[in-house]
Scaffold this motif. Structure first.
Motif, PDB file in Angstrom:
ATOM      1  N   PHE A  88       0.835  -1.206   0.000  1.00 20.26           N
ATOM      2  CA  PHE A  88       0.000   0.000   0.000  1.00 20.26           C
ATOM      3  C   PHE A  88       0.869   1.254   0.000  1.00 20.26           C
ATOM      4  CE2 PHE A  88      -2.257   3.382   2.236  1.00 20.26           C
ATOM      5  CZ  PHE A  88      -3.440   3.441   1.511  1.00 20.26           C
ATOM      6  N   GLU A  89       1.992   1.245   0.703  1.00 25.34           N
ATOM      7  CA  GLU A  89       2.892   2.391   0.712  1.00 25.34           C
ATOM      8  C   GLU A  89       3.476   2.650  -0.675  1.00 25.34           C
ATOM      9  OE1 GLU A  89       5.823   1.657   3.649  1.00 25.34           O
ATOM     10  OE2 GLU A  89       4.444   1.828   5.353  1.00 25.34           O
ATOM     11  N   PHE A  90       3.845   1.577  -1.381  1.00 28.01           N
ATOM     12  CA  PHE A  90       4.351   1.753  -2.741  1.00 28.01           C
ATOM     13  C   PHE A  90       3.253   2.309  -3.648  1.00 28.01           C
ATOM     14  CE2 PHE A  90       7.733  -1.314  -1.528  1.00 28.01           C
ATOM     15  CZ  PHE A  90       8.820  -0.607  -1.988  1.00 28.01           C
ATOM     16  N   GLY A  91       2.027   1.813  -3.479  1.00 29.78           N
ATOM     17  CA  GLY A  91       0.931   2.347  -4.278  1.00 29.78           C
ATOM     18  C   GLY A  91       0.658   3.806  -3.985  1.00 29.78           C
ATOM     19  N   ALA A  92       0.725   4.170  -2.700  1.00 25.03           N
ATOM     20  CA  ALA A  92       0.523   5.566  -2.331  1.00 25.03           C
ATOM     21  C   ALA A  92       1.633   6.450  -2.896  1.00 25.03           C
ATOM     22  CB  ALA A  92       0.463   5.697  -0.811  1.00 25.03           C
ATOM     23  N   LEU A 136       7.460  -5.700  -4.897  1.00 24.44           N
ATOM     24  CA  LEU A 136       8.424  -4.945  -4.096  1.00 24.44           C
ATOM     25  C   LEU A 136       8.240  -5.211  -2.612  1.00 24.44           C
ATOM     26  CD1 LEU A 136       8.367  -1.564  -6.048  1.00 24.44           C
ATOM     27  CD2 LEU A 136      10.357  -3.052  -5.758  1.00 24.44           C
ATOM     28  N   ALA A 137       6.996  -5.297  -2.169  1.00 25.26           N
ATOM     29  CA  ALA A 137       6.733  -5.573  -0.752  1.00 25.26           C
ATOM     30  C   ALA A 137       7.279  -6.932  -0.355  1.00 25.26           C
ATOM     31  CB  ALA A 137       5.233  -5.497  -0.481  1.00 25.26           C
ATOM     32  N   TRP A 138       7.114  -7.932  -1.216  1.00 22.92           N
ATOM     33  CA  TRP A 138       7.672  -9.257  -0.920  1.00 22.92           C
ATOM     34  C   TRP A 138       9.191  -9.216  -0.886  1.00 22.92           C
ATOM     35  CZ3 TRP A 138       4.046 -11.520  -5.188  1.00 22.92           C
ATOM     36  CH2 TRP A 138       2.751 -11.641  -4.669  1.00 22.92           C
ATOM     37  N   ALA A 203      11.504   1.503  -0.220  1.00 22.85           N
ATOM     38  CA  ALA A 203      12.121   0.179  -0.206  1.00 22.85           C
ATOM     39  C   ALA A 203      13.209   0.050   0.853  1.00 22.85           C
ATOM     40  CB  ALA A 203      12.703  -0.130  -1.584  1.00 22.85           C
ATOM     41  N   ARG A 204      13.962   1.125   1.095  1.00 20.34           N
ATOM     42  CA  ARG A 204      15.086   1.040   2.030  1.00 20.34           C
ATOM     43  C   ARG A 204      14.626   0.884   3.470  1.00 20.34           C
ATOM     44  NH1 ARG A 204      16.948   5.847   4.470  1.00 20.34           N
ATOM     45  NH2 ARG A 204      19.079   5.095   4.236  1.00 20.34           N
TER      46      ARG A 204
END
Length: 272
Positions: A88-92, A136-138, A203-204
């Motif tokens: 969800f953070e990547f989507g946001a 990316l989350a995985w 990601a970091r």
């Protein structure tokens, strides 16, 4: 001195006793083992060596010092979010970069698409964002179950974009193909670069292990942001233009992400 082939059942019993209680005091040994130690020089030397330098008991003060040192080194840590929350953070982050860019550049491409084309290509792009965000989350969550491999996720994205463009938009080679296409490629890459930094900041916070795969996926989602903004901005809604110039933004971004991650990993291994 006995060799391994000359060990008696008594020697094997001593070995088992030492394995169970390494460095234990002689009073804890069985009577059979104690009698054997008096008779067997090999086992007596082995037992004396195993017991040398290992205290038979530790004082409560020592345990207290060890416990205090461990407790003093403990620090509060925040619990890691779930893979779904990270996705969800990547989507946001994607929306945070795409919406302002589209608002500033204009939505000239929307006027060139009919309702079906607009809805269908939006669904294709949204599914691509969701797929890459999950991948990316995985990747940044060690031990998470990866239902789709990194290569599979990127391949599905590229194939979905190609199929969507081919079936949704007309084939018509525009005039001044290079002159009209180069600005789109350049603009898409210029949008992908800062968005890659934004996705890297997300990601970091995790613990990525495969930097090359992570770089390729970050490049893919950054390029997809540039492609998405171009799709709604560009007034050249022909298949050739979309595949070559808009799709080029996606492919160049993926390749750049892999190369940058590989170079960074090489420098890290060299200690630079």
């Amino acid at each position: 001195m006995k060799t391994l082939t000359e060990l008696t059942p008594g020697c094997q019993a001593v070995d088992r006793e030492l394995d169970r209680g390494f460095g234990a005091p002689r009073s804890n040994l069985s009577e059979q083992v104690c009698r054997h130690l008096e008779q067997c020089e090999r086992c007596r030397i082995l037992y004396e060596w195993a017991s040398r330098g290992i205290p038979s008991s530790s004082s409560p003060e020592l345990y207290g010092k060890i416990q205090s040192a461990i407790q003093a080194s403990l620090q509060r840590v925040s619990p890691r979010p779930s893979a779904r929350a990270i996705a969800f953070e990547f989507g946001a982050a994607f929306l945070l970069g795409a919406i302002p860019a589209a608002a500033m550049m204009g939505l000239g491409g929307v006027e060139k698409m009919n309702v079906f084309q607009l809805i269908a290509i939006t669904v294709v792009l949204a599914l691509g964002v969701a797929l890459l965000a999950l991948s990316l989350a995985w990747q940044v969550t060690p031990g998470s179950l990866r239902r789709i491999s990194v290569r599979g996720a990127v391949s599905i994205l590229v194939a979905g974009f190609i199929v969507g463009v081919v079936f949704l938009f007309p084939w018509h080679t525009p005039e001044a193909f290079l002159a009209r296409g180069w600005p789109c490629l350049r603009l898409g890459l210029l949008m992908a670069l800062p968005s890659a930094l934004l996705f890297w900041l997300v990601a970091r916070r995790g613990a990525p292990l495969e930097m090359k795969a992570l770089g390729g996926t970050l490049g893919a989602i950054s390029g997809l942001l540039g492609v998405s903004v171009l799709q709604f901005h560009c007034d050249r809604q022909e298949t050739e233009h979309l595949l070559f110039w808009h799709g080029g933004v996606l492919l160049v971004s993926i390749a750049a992400g892999v190369l940058i991650a590989s170079a960074a990993g090489h420098l890290r291994r060299r200690g630079v």
